[in-house]
Design a protein around this motif. Structure first.
Motif, PDB file in Angstrom:
ATOM      1  N   LEU A  73      81.017 -31.984   9.275  1.00 57.36           N
ATOM      2  CA  LEU A  73      80.765 -30.608   9.713  1.00 57.36           C
ATOM      3  C   LEU A  73      81.934 -30.067  10.531  1.00 57.36           C
ATOM      4  O   LEU A  73      82.361 -28.918  10.340  1.00 57.36           O
ATOM      5  N   MET A  74      82.455 -30.878  11.456  1.00 57.41           N
ATOM      6  CA  MET A  74      83.590 -30.443  12.275  1.00 57.41           C
ATOM      7  C   MET A  74      84.827 -30.233  11.403  1.00 57.41           C
ATOM      8  O   MET A  74      85.580 -29.287  11.622  1.00 57.41           O
ATOM      9  N   LEU A  77      84.408 -26.961   9.645  1.00 55.29           N
ATOM     10  CA  LEU A  77      84.606 -25.863  10.596  1.00 55.29           C
ATOM     11  C   LEU A  77      86.091 -25.685  10.896  1.00 55.29           C
ATOM     12  O   LEU A  77      86.605 -24.563  10.916  1.00 55.29           O
ATOM     13  N   GLN A  81      88.350 -22.397  10.092  1.00 57.90           N
ATOM     14  CA  GLN A  81      89.133 -21.710  11.124  1.00 57.90           C
ATOM     15  C   GLN A  81      90.598 -21.630  10.716  1.00 57.90           C
ATOM     16  O   GLN A  81      91.242 -20.595  10.890  1.00 57.90           O
ATOM     17  N   PRO A 135      85.860 -20.626  16.976  1.00 56.49           N
ATOM     18  CA  PRO A 135      84.888 -21.698  17.197  1.00 56.49           C
ATOM     19  C   PRO A 135      85.502 -22.970  17.774  1.00 56.49           C
ATOM     20  O   PRO A 135      84.848 -23.703  18.486  1.00 56.49           O
TER      21      PRO A 135
END
Length: 145
Positions: A73-74, A77, A81, A135
């Motif tokens: 998930l990171m 993300l 970004q 984020p």
């Protein structure tokens, strides 16, 4: 080893590992800790949730396959970004001034990203300047390996 969530005076939260609580205190009092985002030396422990292990005689409530992988998930993300920042110029601590100048028509509008204080970010929003927080923290280009 012990991990602590740390926070600088500019509200950047980051994780750091220490041999013990005493090691953390020793490094903090000697000024050896700094924020990896802005370099601030005013560092303190951030509030963090305790890591409490489940009882050994209980089955997990959710099958392991149904739990999303936090690293994946990171990574997703971070990739999203990076895509958002393609073509955007890093302006560092002059972000608020540049954003205001573009909003006022004093400079040509262009995608930018940088750093500013929480108070200045709130002021930009109150003044109608279109800004949004990222984020994940961004490492300034001059600090990249």
């Amino acid at each position: 080893m012990i991990v602590f969530d740390l926070k600088c005076a500019h509200a950047h939260v980051f994780e750091a590992w220490f041999g013990s609580s005493t090691d953390y205190e020793d490094q903090r009092t000697r000024g050896l800790l700094s924020c990896p985002i802005c370099g601030d030396l005013d560092i303190a422990k951030a509030v963090m949730a305790p890591n409490v292990a489940a009882k050994g005689n209980r089955a997990p409530a959710t099958p392991a396959a149904a739990i999303p992988d936090p690293k994946a998930l990171m990574a997703a993300l971070a990739q999203a970004q990076a895509k958002m920042l393609e073509g955007s110029q890093w302006v560092g601590m002059s972000f608020a001034d540049k954003a205001r100048a573009m909003h006022a028509g004093e400079e040509a509008a262009a995608p930018i990203h940088g750093q500013t204080s929480l108070a200045e970010a709130k002021a930009l929003i109150e003044d109608g300047v279109p800004v949004a927080p990222l984020p994940l923290p961004v490492i300034p280009p001059e600090q990249c390996n």
